[in-house]
Scaffold this active site. Structure first.
Site, mmCIF file in Angstrom:
data_model
loop_
_atom_site.group_PDB
_atom_site.id
_atom_site.type_symbol
_atom_site.label_atom_id
_atom_site.label_comp_id
_atom_site.label_asym_id
_atom_site.label_seq_id
_atom_site.Cartn_x
_atom_site.Cartn_y
_atom_site.Cartn_z
ATOM 1 N N LYS A 11 -12.642 -2.536 23.114
ATOM 2 C CA LYS A 11 -11.864 -3.545 23.837
ATOM 3 C C LYS A 11 -11.726 -3.093 25.282
ATOM 4 O O LYS A 11 -11.209 -2.009 25.556
ATOM 5 C CB LYS A 11 -10.496 -3.714 23.193
ATOM 6 N N ARG A 66 -2.604 -14.039 28.163
ATOM 7 C CA ARG A 66 -1.305 -13.438 28.488
ATOM 8 C C ARG A 66 -0.329 -14.519 28.917
ATOM 9 O O ARG A 66 0.877 -14.419 28.669
ATOM 10 C CB ARG A 66 -1.472 -12.359 29.563
ATOM 11 N N GLU A 88 -16.276 4.924 20.409
ATOM 12 C CA GLU A 88 -15.071 4.263 19.888
ATOM 13 C C GLU A 88 -15.342 3.691 18.492
ATOM 14 O O GLU A 88 -14.533 3.849 17.573
ATOM 15 C CB GLU A 88 -14.630 3.128 20.827
ATOM 16 N N LYS A 108 -14.900 -6.893 22.457
ATOM 17 C CA LYS A 108 -14.088 -7.880 23.159
ATOM 18 C C LYS A 108 -13.950 -7.491 24.625
ATOM 19 O O LYS A 108 -13.679 -6.318 24.896
ATOM 20 C CB LYS A 108 -12.710 -7.905 22.492
ATOM 21 N N TYR A 117 -11.662 -19.905 20.701
ATOM 22 C CA TYR A 117 -10.761 -21.051 20.852
ATOM 23 C C TYR A 117 -11.529 -22.359 20.705
ATOM 24 O O TYR A 117 -10.936 -23.426 20.648
ATOM 25 C CB TYR A 117 -10.050 -20.978 22.210
HETATM 26 C C1 PBG Z 1 -3.139 -7.932 23.157
HETATM 27 C C2 PBG Z 1 -4.261 -8.880 23.035
HETATM 28 C C3 PBG Z 1 -4.900 -9.458 24.122
HETATM 29 C C4 PBG Z 1 -5.841 -10.343 23.613
HETATM 30 C C5 PBG Z 1 -5.778 -10.282 22.228
HETATM 31 N N1 PBG Z 1 -4.794 -9.349 21.880
HETATM 32 C C6 PBG Z 1 -4.644 -9.320 25.571
HETATM 33 C C7 PBG Z 1 -4.523 -8.007 26.187
HETATM 34 O O1 PBG Z 1 -5.036 -6.998 25.692
HETATM 35 O O2 PBG Z 1 -3.877 -7.963 27.227
HETATM 36 C C8 PBG Z 1 -6.716 -11.195 24.469
HETATM 37 C C9 PBG Z 1 -7.301 -12.390 23.863
HETATM 38 C C10 PBG Z 1 -7.800 -13.411 24.814
HETATM 39 O O3 PBG Z 1 -7.861 -13.235 26.034
HETATM 40 O O4 PBG Z 1 -8.161 -14.483 24.310
HETATM 41 N N2 PBG Z 1 -2.997 -6.914 22.281
#
Ligand code: PBG
Length: 335
Positions: free
Chosen positions: A203, A213, A243, A258, A322
């Site tokens: 990630k 957010r 990782e 991601k 989405y």
């Molecule tokens: C937070 C989390 C995030 C997303 C999923 N879980 C945002 C972040 O790490 O700040 C992002 C998902 C998206 O942008 O669609 N634990």
């Protein structure tokens, strides 16, 4: 017509593209609704439905509306939902204790979904950011940095709470070191051997998360801060393999990359290297880019299915997107 010289190849690639039955038969990858996981933002209260301003077409839903809409999603063939909470400001705290409240929003949503639709997969996020006043994914120490091991203790409590509510998979998205093994241990000790772990293994610290957010209401909490001391540097790809190796060793059932499209190279390498179940997250910023291009008429809706097929080609077994509902509808029409 004498336009070709003798050297012209006998092999004509276009023969196999000339007939639709052959195009279908020879397709190396296929996108189906079962590949799709729909991320949803859950609100407290009843009969609520709020548009997310930075994500046109996406709404935050209260549990009753979530359950009634989930019937449609399941009928369209969508395999699972991934739940993200919008936590009321008054319930946010320094250490995010609301994250392991058994009567909290997500545990309630999981129970309601599992009761109404036991076959629909339910994935829940393990991280503290929707629950903390600072918007970080973990517990912040005196230095201002997120404390790894203290955070893991909190994530263990959260994971147990989510498993007890009936989550099929818990999905740590926090990027603390060692959390997969620690979460596996407490799940097993609490008799949740069948609760799976979907690890957000690679990630990245990405600006593509901005609209998310905003959707969960953590943007204002995070302010100008960032998550670069725990999420990965976009410059790195070999590190993603390290990782993933660690998470698989710690018994992750599924690993994830991601964001998605800007990191297709990482997805490809993870799948090629480990051949393990691998998911990808087409994140909020990717959604917004494609959505606005479609809505403005700059590009056709087809880009949506093409973007998802690219993930299959790069090795994804499933995709959080989405676009899940819209894509599933489009796929139905193509049938
Ligand atoms: C937070 C989390 C995030 C997303 C999923 N879980 C945002 C972040 O790490 O700040 C992002 C998902 C998206 O942008 O669609 N634990």
């Amino acid at each position: 017509m004498q336009i070709l010289n003798a050297e012209y190849p006998q092999k004509r690639m276009r023969r196999n593209r000339a007939r639709s039955f052959l195009r279908r038969m020879l397709a190396e990858n296929q996108l189906v609704a079962q590949d799709l996981i729909y991320p949803v933002f859950v609100l407290s209260g009843t009969n609520r439905c709020e548009p997310v301003l930075t994500m046109p077409g996406i709404e935050r839903l209260s549990i009753d509306n979530l359950v009634s809409q989930a019937h449609t999603w399941q009928d369209l063939g969508i395999a699972a939902v991934a739940l993200f909470p919008v936590i009321d400001t008054g319930k946010k705290s320094l250490n995010g204790d609301e994250a392991w409240n058994e009567q909290g929003l997500i545990p309630q949503a999981v129970r309601a979904l599992k009761k109404a639709l036991p076959e629909l997969g339910v994935i829940t996020d393990v991280a503290l950011d929707p629950y903390t006043v600072h918007g970080q994914d973990g517990i912040v120490g005196r230095s201002g940095d997120v404390l790894n091991d203290e955070t893991i203790l909190a994530l263990q409590k959260q994971a147990i709470c989510l498993a007890a509510a009936g989550s099929d998979l818990v999905a740590p998205s926090d990027m603390m070191d060692g959390r997969i093994g620690c979460i596996r241990k407490v799940l097993d000790d609490a008799d949740f051997q069948h609760t799976g772990i979907l690890a957000y293994s690679a990630k990245y610290a990405s600006a593509f998360y901005g609209p998310f957010r905003d959707a969960v209401g953590s943007a204002k909490n995070l302010g100008a801060a960032n998550k670069r001391t725990y999420q990965m540097d976009p410059a790195n790809a070999d590190e993603a393999l390290h990782e993933v190796a660690l998470d698989l060793n710690e018994a992750a059932d599924i690993v994830m990359v991601k964001p998605g499209m800007p990191y297709l190279d990482v997805l490809w390498r993870v799948k090629q290297t480990f051949k393990a179940p691998t998911f990808v997250y087409q994140v909020s910023g990717e959604y917004v880019m494609l959505r606005s291009a479609i809505d403005q008429g700059y590009m056709s809706q087809e880009i949506l299915l093409e973007s998802l097929l690219a993930f299959k080609r790069a090795g994804a077994d499933a995709i959080l997107t989405y676009f899940a509902v819209e894509a599933a509808r489009m796929l139905k029409q193509l049938d």
